[in-house]
Structure formats: C-alpha cells, structure tokens
Design a protein around this motif. Sequence first.
Motif, PDB file in Angstrom:
ATOM      1  N   ALA A  34       0.851  -1.127  -0.037  1.00  0.00           N
ATOM      2  CA  ALA A  34      -0.107   0.123  -0.139  1.00  0.00           C
ATOM      3  C   ALA A  34       0.955   1.236   0.040  1.00  0.00           C
ATOM      4  O   ALA A  34       0.675   2.085  -0.780  1.00  0.00           O
ATOM      5  N   PHE A  45      -5.670   1.926  -3.085  1.00  0.00           N
ATOM      6  CA  PHE A  45      -5.450   0.604  -2.406  1.00  0.00           C
ATOM      7  C   PHE A  45      -6.537  -0.123  -1.771  1.00  0.00           C
ATOM      8  O   PHE A  45      -7.452   0.537  -1.097  1.00  0.00           O
ATOM      9  N   LEU A  76      -8.455   4.842   0.235  1.00  0.00           N
ATOM     10  CA  LEU A  76      -8.410   3.225   0.948  1.00  0.00           C
ATOM     11  C   LEU A  76      -9.897   2.610   0.777  1.00  0.00           C
ATOM     12  O   LEU A  76     -10.716   3.267   1.175  1.00  0.00           O
TER      13      LEU A  76
END
Length: 361
Positions: A34, A45, A76
């Motif tokens: 990540a 990610f 995220l």
Amino acid sequence: MQFGIFTVGDVTPDPTSARTPTEHERIKAMVAIALKAEEVGLDVFATGEHHNPPFVPSSPTTMLGYIAARTERLILSTSTTLITTNDPVKIAEDYAMLQHLADGRVDLMMGRGNTGPVYPWFGKDIRDGIPLAVENYALLRRLWQEDVVDWEGKFRTPLQGFTSTPRPLDGVAPFVWHGSIRSPEIAEQAAFYGDGFFANNIFWPKDHFRRLIDLYRRRFAHHGHGTPEQAVVGLGGQAFIRRNSQDAVREFRPYFDNAPVYGHGPSLEEFTEQTPLTVGSPQEVIEKTLEFRESFGHYQRQLFLMDHAGLPLKTVLEQLDLLGEEVVPVLRKEFAVGRPAEVPAGPTHAARAARGAGEQR
C-alpha cells in the motif's frame, strides 16, 4: 480515471523457493505494498475481506486505518466488504470512523464473498445470500443517511430510535461499489441506488463481464440516475510485468502453474488469451488494458491484482515500480483521449462533499 491495486491477502507458498510466508509477514507485506502504491503515484489501495485460511485480511478497517496514518493521498478501499455476514450497524460505524481518521479517503465495495462456510460461522444461511445483501444494504444506507432510524427486517433484530455513531464525515457517506462476479441481482442493486458497479474482470472472459456491465448501465439509466454512459464502473485486472515479455513469461510461469487460484486448468498462454491476465512488457499491459474501454465503455476505476500466487514482496514492489512509472502515466493520457465531458470522474470524498451532503454519488 483512478488507478490502483487490490489484494486478496492470500498466504501461498512460493513455488520457486518452497517457502510459505507467515501470517505476520504477509500482513506486513500488504502494508508495504500500500505504501509503495502511494509512492509510485497510484490512486487506490483496496483489500479483500476473508475469514478463512489461507487468507489473512479478516479486519479491513484495522488494516486501512493503519495505512491511513502512514499515507496522505491514497484512497483506501475494500475489494470486498461482506454485506451478507457483517452486521450493517457495525459496517456503518466502522467505515464512518475510518472516514474521519482518513480525512475522507475511504470507500468500500459490497460483496457476498465466495466462501460458503463463512455464512454459518456468522450465523447466516448461504441460501439467503441475495436477500441478505439486499436487506442489509438497504439498512446500511438508512444508517448513514438518517440521524435516527426505526427499522425492522427479516435477518436481524429491530432498531428503535437508533443513531449510528460517528456520523459520516461532512454528512457524506463513503462511496459504495457493488462487486460481482456473476450475479445480475447485484448489478441491479447498484443501478437502483445509483452506486458504482465493480466487475471483478479476472478469471472470466470479457463477454461475461460485458453482459453484467451493460445490464448495470441500462438499469442505472432506467432508475433515473443519468445516461448509461454516466454510470460509475470499476474493473479488476491482473498483470505481471517485466521490461522484456519473454522474461515476464519465464518468471511468472511457475507461479501460474502452481497457484491454487488458477485451478491447474488452462495453460498460461490459453489463460492470457481468454481472460484479462497480461504477462509481458509494460507496452503489452498498456495495450491490453486500453482494450477494456473498447469492451466496457468509458469507466472510472482500474485496479490490478499483483501480489497473489506466492509472489515474494520484492518482486511485487518491482512490479509496482513498473506499473507506476511506465504503465499508468500512459494509461492516464490515453484514457483521457476522447472521453466525453459528461462521463463522471472517479469518485472522491472532496468532490462529493462539494456537491452537497444530500448526494450519495
């Protein structure tokens, strides 16, 4: 157009060394991947959610919260949040909390999962998979949109005067994708709410996913959210990259031949011919990925699976260097060519908050 990577978090032996990483090593490797994704200029990610060996990402919010603290720009996401076996109340609270910690850099992908035994582990029946997905998501939306919820359904205890805390950041819930490999009901669900639809686009031929995406686009328009071209689509993909295509094939072949995920079925050559898997040079990855637009139309998010099948961390990080430095910059430029103005950009919290808290898209 957003580009990124997604991981399933498998713990698979490396066929070239016969070494299996520990769970600790694999979890730490996912974090390193990540961080590398942000370093090389990727946008997203995403992690899966699994509750069975040989997978480790059983708590996506824990992992993403940790990564949020170590990144500044990366979106995220989950590549599966199990809407069927997780309590919608817990999803609502966990991801709103993560939103605040990550300053809005959060979205999530709803999915039913593909591991049958998970259902009874969480007190559910796999035969209720679709009804669970429908009912649980309907409740989740209300928990994010309404400050006080009275609710009664089939699969959980009723709620009376319930307020989910914390409330979504800026009054805007995380953007939701609905992920599916084969279920038209999930494409319909995404279209009904005007959410995003993510086609896994890994193990099956493109015609299969084209049918699902076409259904989603048509129903998106039918439900009044815009034109079919304005529907929000994400795609998966797989790549193994070396500067020389022969080196890529030679190096990846033992991983392909031995990884359980490929099922010891078609040859590497047959698989790359029939599915989106690309094993070759940066230019070959660029060319095959650009073909996705021809098959599926303009879309918003492209995620690549690159850390599975036992590949060592060093190799994955080398892959990300090539992806970020030589592949994605070209894809950004080429995908922008001829992109109609009415086609939406990839979803971000900042853009959605600017449009107003009342908009979910």
